[in-house]
Motif scaffolding. Structure first.
Motif, PDB file in Angstrom:
ATOM      1  N   VAL A 203      43.419  48.301  21.524  1.00  0.00           N
ATOM      2  CA  VAL A 203      44.097  48.940  23.031  1.00  0.00           C
ATOM      3  C   VAL A 203      44.658  48.067  23.703  1.00  0.00           C
ATOM      4  O   VAL A 203      44.396  46.694  23.634  1.00  0.00           O
ATOM      5  N   PRO A 204      45.584  48.378  24.605  1.00  0.00           N
ATOM      6  CA  PRO A 204      46.058  47.429  25.727  1.00  0.00           C
ATOM      7  C   PRO A 204      44.956  46.790  26.578  1.00  0.00           C
ATOM      8  O   PRO A 204      44.246  47.219  26.959  1.00  0.00           O
ATOM      9  N   VAL A 205      45.377  45.227  26.589  1.00  0.00           N
ATOM     10  CA  VAL A 205      44.549  44.439  27.477  1.00  0.00           C
ATOM     11  C   VAL A 205      45.391  43.859  28.526  1.00  0.00           C
ATOM     12  O   VAL A 205      46.417  43.173  28.490  1.00  0.00           O
ATOM     13  N   PHE A 206      44.975  44.167  29.968  1.00  0.00           N
ATOM     14  CA  PHE A 206      45.890  43.438  31.120  1.00  0.00           C
ATOM     15  C   PHE A 206      44.960  42.496  31.627  1.00  0.00           C
ATOM     16  O   PHE A 206      43.874  42.621  31.773  1.00  0.00           O
ATOM     17  N   HIS A 207      45.622  41.763  32.729  1.00  0.00           N
ATOM     18  CA  HIS A 207      44.782  40.854  33.586  1.00  0.00           C
ATOM     19  C   HIS A 207      45.022  41.108  34.933  1.00  0.00           C
ATOM     20  O   HIS A 207      46.072  41.579  35.467  1.00  0.00           O
ATOM     21  N   GLU A 208      43.882  41.337  35.516  1.00  0.00           N
ATOM     22  CA  GLU A 208      43.862  41.586  37.002  1.00  0.00           C
ATOM     23  C   GLU A 208      43.076  40.494  37.661  1.00  0.00           C
ATOM     24  O   GLU A 208      41.886  40.592  37.870  1.00  0.00           O
ATOM     25  N   PRO A 209      43.817  39.399  38.085  1.00  0.00           N
ATOM     26  CA  PRO A 209      43.280  38.063  38.514  1.00  0.00           C
ATOM     27  C   PRO A 209      42.917  38.449  40.064  1.00  0.00           C
ATOM     28  O   PRO A 209      43.316  39.021  41.067  1.00  0.00           O
ATOM     29  N   SER A 210      41.689  37.651  40.124  1.00  0.00           N
ATOM     30  CA  SER A 210      41.245  37.649  41.703  1.00  0.00           C
ATOM     31  C   SER A 210      41.408  36.666  42.455  1.00  0.00           C
ATOM     32  O   SER A 210      41.326  36.313  43.393  1.00  0.00           O
ATOM     33  N   GLY A 211      42.255  35.462  41.507  1.00  0.00           N
ATOM     34  CA  GLY A 211      42.637  34.077  42.238  1.00  0.00           C
ATOM     35  C   GLY A 211      43.952  33.818  41.464  1.00  0.00           C
ATOM     36  O   GLY A 211      44.024  34.151  40.304  1.00  0.00           O
ATOM     37  N   PRO A 212      44.750  33.236  41.978  1.00  0.00           N
ATOM     38  CA  PRO A 212      45.920  32.533  41.516  1.00  0.00           C
ATOM     39  C   PRO A 212      45.839  31.867  40.156  1.00  0.00           C
ATOM     40  O   PRO A 212      46.352  31.920  39.116  1.00  0.00           O
ATOM     41  N   ARG A 213      44.949  31.052  40.326  1.00  0.00           N
ATOM     42  CA  ARG A 213      44.556  30.002  39.194  1.00  0.00           C
ATOM     43  C   ARG A 213      43.956  30.646  37.974  1.00  0.00           C
ATOM     44  O   ARG A 213      43.442  29.753  37.083  1.00  0.00           O
ATOM     45  N   HIS A 214      43.470  31.686  38.194  1.00  0.00           N
ATOM     46  CA  HIS A 214      42.909  32.577  36.881  1.00  0.00           C
ATOM     47  C   HIS A 214      43.967  33.014  35.850  1.00  0.00           C
ATOM     48  O   HIS A 214      43.820  33.275  34.792  1.00  0.00           O
ATOM     49  N   VAL A 215      45.387  32.822  36.222  1.00  0.00           N
ATOM     50  CA  VAL A 215      46.515  32.970  35.372  1.00  0.00           C
ATOM     51  C   VAL A 215      46.954  31.635  34.996  1.00  0.00           C
ATOM     52  O   VAL A 215      47.159  30.648  35.690  1.00  0.00           O
ATOM     53  N   THR A 216      46.952  31.583  33.697  1.00  0.00           N
ATOM     54  CA  THR A 216      47.294  30.296  32.790  1.00  0.00           C
ATOM     55  C   THR A 216      48.294  30.780  31.706  1.00  0.00           C
ATOM     56  O   THR A 216      48.439  31.869  31.522  1.00  0.00           O
TER      57      THR A 216
ATOM     58  N   LEU B  31      50.375  41.978  33.849  1.00  0.00           N
ATOM     59  CA  LEU B  31      49.496  41.198  34.928  1.00  0.00           C
ATOM     60  C   LEU B  31      49.648  41.947  36.203  1.00  0.00           C
ATOM     61  O   LEU B  31      50.785  42.363  36.519  1.00  0.00           O
ATOM     62  N   ALA B  32      48.560  42.431  36.825  1.00  0.00           N
ATOM     63  CA  ALA B  32      48.425  43.306  37.832  1.00  0.00           C
ATOM     64  C   ALA B  32      47.821  42.500  38.858  1.00  0.00           C
ATOM     65  O   ALA B  32      46.855  41.983  38.892  1.00  0.00           O
ATOM     66  N   ILE B  33      48.758  42.266  39.941  1.00  0.00           N
ATOM     67  CA  ILE B  33      48.350  41.472  41.197  1.00  0.00           C
ATOM     68  C   ILE B  33      47.900  42.499  42.171  1.00  0.00           C
ATOM     69  O   ILE B  33      48.577  43.244  42.793  1.00  0.00           O
ATOM     70  N   PRO B  34      46.616  42.095  42.678  1.00  0.00           N
ATOM     71  CA  PRO B  34      46.083  42.915  43.714  1.00  0.00           C
ATOM     72  C   PRO B  34      46.378  42.667  45.022  1.00  0.00           C
ATOM     73  O   PRO B  34      46.666  41.477  45.542  1.00  0.00           O
ATOM     74  N   GLU B  35      46.814  43.693  45.739  1.00  0.00           N
ATOM     75  CA  GLU B  35      47.104  43.639  47.442  1.00  0.00           C
ATOM     76  C   GLU B  35      46.106  44.505  48.092  1.00  0.00           C
ATOM     77  O   GLU B  35      46.053  45.570  47.947  1.00  0.00           O
TER      78      GLU B  35
ATOM     79  N   LEU C 159      46.196  40.179  51.617  1.00  0.00           N
ATOM     80  CA  LEU C 159      47.406  40.881  51.289  1.00  0.00           C
ATOM     81  C   LEU C 159      48.625  40.060  51.250  1.00  0.00           C
ATOM     82  O   LEU C 159      49.597  39.730  49.995  1.00  0.00           O
ATOM     83  N   VAL C 160      48.733  38.855  52.257  1.00  0.00           N
ATOM     84  CA  VAL C 160      49.805  38.069  52.166  1.00  0.00           C
ATOM     85  C   VAL C 160      49.578  36.769  51.515  1.00  0.00           C
ATOM     86  O   VAL C 160      50.247  35.862  50.746  1.00  0.00           O
ATOM     87  N   GLY C 161      48.504  36.301  51.987  1.00  0.00           N
ATOM     88  CA  GLY C 161      47.943  34.707  52.006  1.00  0.00           C
ATOM     89  C   GLY C 161      47.854  34.542  50.343  1.00  0.00           C
ATOM     90  O   GLY C 161      48.268  33.580  49.832  1.00  0.00           O
ATOM     91  N   GLN C 162      47.088  35.337  49.508  1.00  0.00           N
ATOM     92  CA  GLN C 162      46.769  35.206  48.074  1.00  0.00           C
ATOM     93  C   GLN C 162      48.163  35.295  47.465  1.00  0.00           C
ATOM     94  O   GLN C 162      48.410  34.542  46.370  1.00  0.00           O
ATOM     95  N   LEU C 163      49.214  36.415  48.017  1.00  0.00           N
ATOM     96  CA  LEU C 163      50.274  36.160  47.144  1.00  0.00           C
ATOM     97  C   LEU C 163      51.108  35.044  47.342  1.00  0.00           C
ATOM     98  O   LEU C 163      51.703  34.304  46.591  1.00  0.00           O
ATOM     99  N   GLY C 164      51.049  34.497  48.637  1.00  0.00           N
ATOM    100  CA  GLY C 164      51.981  33.338  48.783  1.00  0.00           C
ATOM    101  C   GLY C 164      51.514  32.153  48.038  1.00  0.00           C
ATOM    102  O   GLY C 164      51.857  31.279  47.486  1.00  0.00           O
ATOM    103  N   GLU C 165      49.951  32.043  47.913  1.00  0.00           N
ATOM    104  CA  GLU C 165      49.328  30.967  47.143  1.00  0.00           C
ATOM    105  C   GLU C 165      49.561  31.169  45.747  1.00  0.00           C
ATOM    106  O   GLU C 165      50.045  30.117  45.065  1.00  0.00           O
ATOM    107  N   GLY C 166      49.731  32.338  45.121  1.00  0.00           N
ATOM    108  CA  GLY C 166      49.990  32.682  44.014  1.00  0.00           C
ATOM    109  C   GLY C 166      51.319  32.211  43.464  1.00  0.00           C
ATOM    110  O   GLY C 166      51.619  31.641  42.408  1.00  0.00           O
ATOM    111  N   THR C 167      52.150  32.616  44.423  1.00  0.00           N
ATOM    112  CA  THR C 167      53.776  32.299  44.389  1.00  0.00           C
ATOM    113  C   THR C 167      53.977  30.792  44.150  1.00  0.00           C
ATOM    114  O   THR C 167      54.831  30.337  43.253  1.00  0.00           O
TER     115      THR C 167
END
Length: 436
Positions: free
Chosen positions: A90-103, A113-117, A126-134
């Motif tokens: 089955v398909p497996v996707f990533h829903e990270p709770s922190g930017p550095r969980h993405v490698t 890759l599903a990015i939570p907002e 909403l914005v801070g995590q996305l900014g840190e992730g970017t």
């Protein structure tokens, strides 16, 4: 403004218009999240959250698997979880709770890759995590990827390509607009959602409409995180469902029965997300195998184990049946749970027997990691519908589990690859070969 600038802006407006038409008017579905996903199993990488021994057999019934959690999640245990799930059927996707969980490793393994907002948390969620992730993607992840793939690129070109690649990766990601409705959950603590932040059905509808039309979120997720939303959630789902035309609407929280799962789907959810009910199957297995070891011989036949399970397990009340009951396509969750629990106990008893035998005995004994043995243990009603990749993945994990158990006893199996147990993190599984 030059004529070239004007032409580019005109093309941009045309592109946006075509995207809008495809989403709202034309009879096409441009959402990258498949519409036929109705049941998502959430696998938490946290070390305390174990997987059932025969987890690929359970997961073959779900539409997709989400990897992510809110507490004690690291890049390492996230990578380990992806290692365990590849290649699943089955398909497996990533829903990270922190930017550095993405490698780079998780990017390679994840189908999406599903990015939570979080729509009702603080601005950081909403914005801070996305900014840190970017920032992390642009300044660390992408340069690392480019350095591996194109080490010969001049620095100036590499910098320009990093900009393009960062924007491309974010454009390819799925954005998941969360409304968290359980202030006592780990997810609420991470996003600073308190009682005063909980939303009514009409408020949730308004934010969902903004998420779809302004944030362009592919997913809107109503999350009760461990508790069941009941009538309140059903009312909210109905309101939100009527307001969305392109985004998928998901519900998660407290789903552990056919009635609850059906209620949320009937209320308007496109898919339901089940996490705790799946991990509870692993907890149940650990206790069940320990009990079976007291009553059965390690070499007990599948029929003997099946009889023992029938006499000692209240299948209707089992966690295995509860998880399978949340999947609409499973017509007989209790019957399937009985077969899966029987196969689990039989498999573990055989592994335990092989683990305590010497190398000569193991070389000549039937091996539970053999896919034919697994199919026979599952019984005639379930044997034919097990996907070959699922059976192969089970076999790989069982070989690693056996290798780790025998190596820990100072009697390594010479037929096992010396790196097998290192490549497959079997400590995430519900049981081990060595009895405590």
């Amino acid at each position: 403004m030059t004529s070239l600038d004007g032409a580019a802006r005109s093309l941009g407006r045309v592109g946006r218009g075509m995207t809008l038409a495809a989403r709202t008017v034309l009879p096409v579905d441009t959402n990258p999240v498949p519409a036929d996903w109705t049941h998502v199993t959430k696998v938490d990488p946290e070390n305390a959250k174990k997987l059932p021994l025969l987890y690929p057999v359970y997961l073959r019934h779900t539409s997709a698997v989400s990897v992510g959690g809110s507490a004690d999640v690291t890049a390492r245990n996230t990578e380990e979880t992806f290692d365990l799930l590849a290649p699943a059927s089955v398909p497996v996707f990533h829903e990270p709770s922190g930017p550095r969980h993405v490698t780079p490793r998780t990017r390679e393994r994840a189908d999406l890759l599903a990015i939570p907002e979080v729509l009702n948390g603080d601005s950081e969620s909403l914005v801070g995590q996305l900014g840190e992730g970017t920032e992390y993607i642009r300044e660390e992840l992408v340069p690392e990827l480019l350095g591996e793939k194109l080490p010969w690129l001049p620095a100036r070109l590499a910098d320009a390509l990093a900009d393009v690649t960062t924007s491309w990766l974010l454009a390819e990601a799925v954005f998941e607009a969360y409304v968290i409705q359980n202030p006592d959950s780990a997810a609420a603590r991470e996003a600073n959602v308190t009682e005063s932040d909980l939303l009514s059905a009409s408020e949730t509808k308004q934010r969902a409409m903004a998420a779809e039309r302004h944030l362009e979120s592919e997913l809107v997720y109503l999350e009760y995180s461990g508790t069941y939303g009941g009538d309140e959630a059903a009312e909210t789902l109905a309101a939100v469902s009527e307001s969305l035309s392109w985004s998928r609407l998901w519900y998660g929280g407290g789903l552990d029965s056919r009635e609850r799962a059906t209620a949320m789907l009937d209320a308007g959810a496109d898919a339901i997300v089940v996490g705790d009910a799946f991990h509870r199957v692993a907890d149940e297995e650990a206790d069940l195998c320990e009990r079976a070891a007291e009553d059965l011989e390690p070499g007990a036949s599948a029929s003997a184990v099946r009889e023992w399970v029938g006499e000692n397990v209240a299948i209707a009340d089992s966690h295995a049946a509860a998880y399978l009951a949340t999947i609409p396509s499973v017509s007989d969750p209790e019957g399937l749970a009985r077969r899966y629990l029987t196969a689990t106990v039989w498999t573990w008893l055989r592994l335990w027997e092989l683990g305590r035998d010497g190398a000569d005995e193991r070389a000549s004994a039937p091996n539970p990691s053999d896919t034919g043995d697994l199919r026979r243990a599952l019984g005639p009603d379930a044997a034919d519908d097990v996907e070959s990749e699922d059976a192969a993945l089970v076999g790989r994990c069982l070989r690693a589990l056996l290798a780790e158990g025998t190596e820990s006893d100072g009697d390594a199996d010479p037929s096992a690859s010396p790196s097998t147990s290192e490549e497959i993190p079997v400590d995430h599984l519900s049981v081990s070969v060595s009895r405590q």
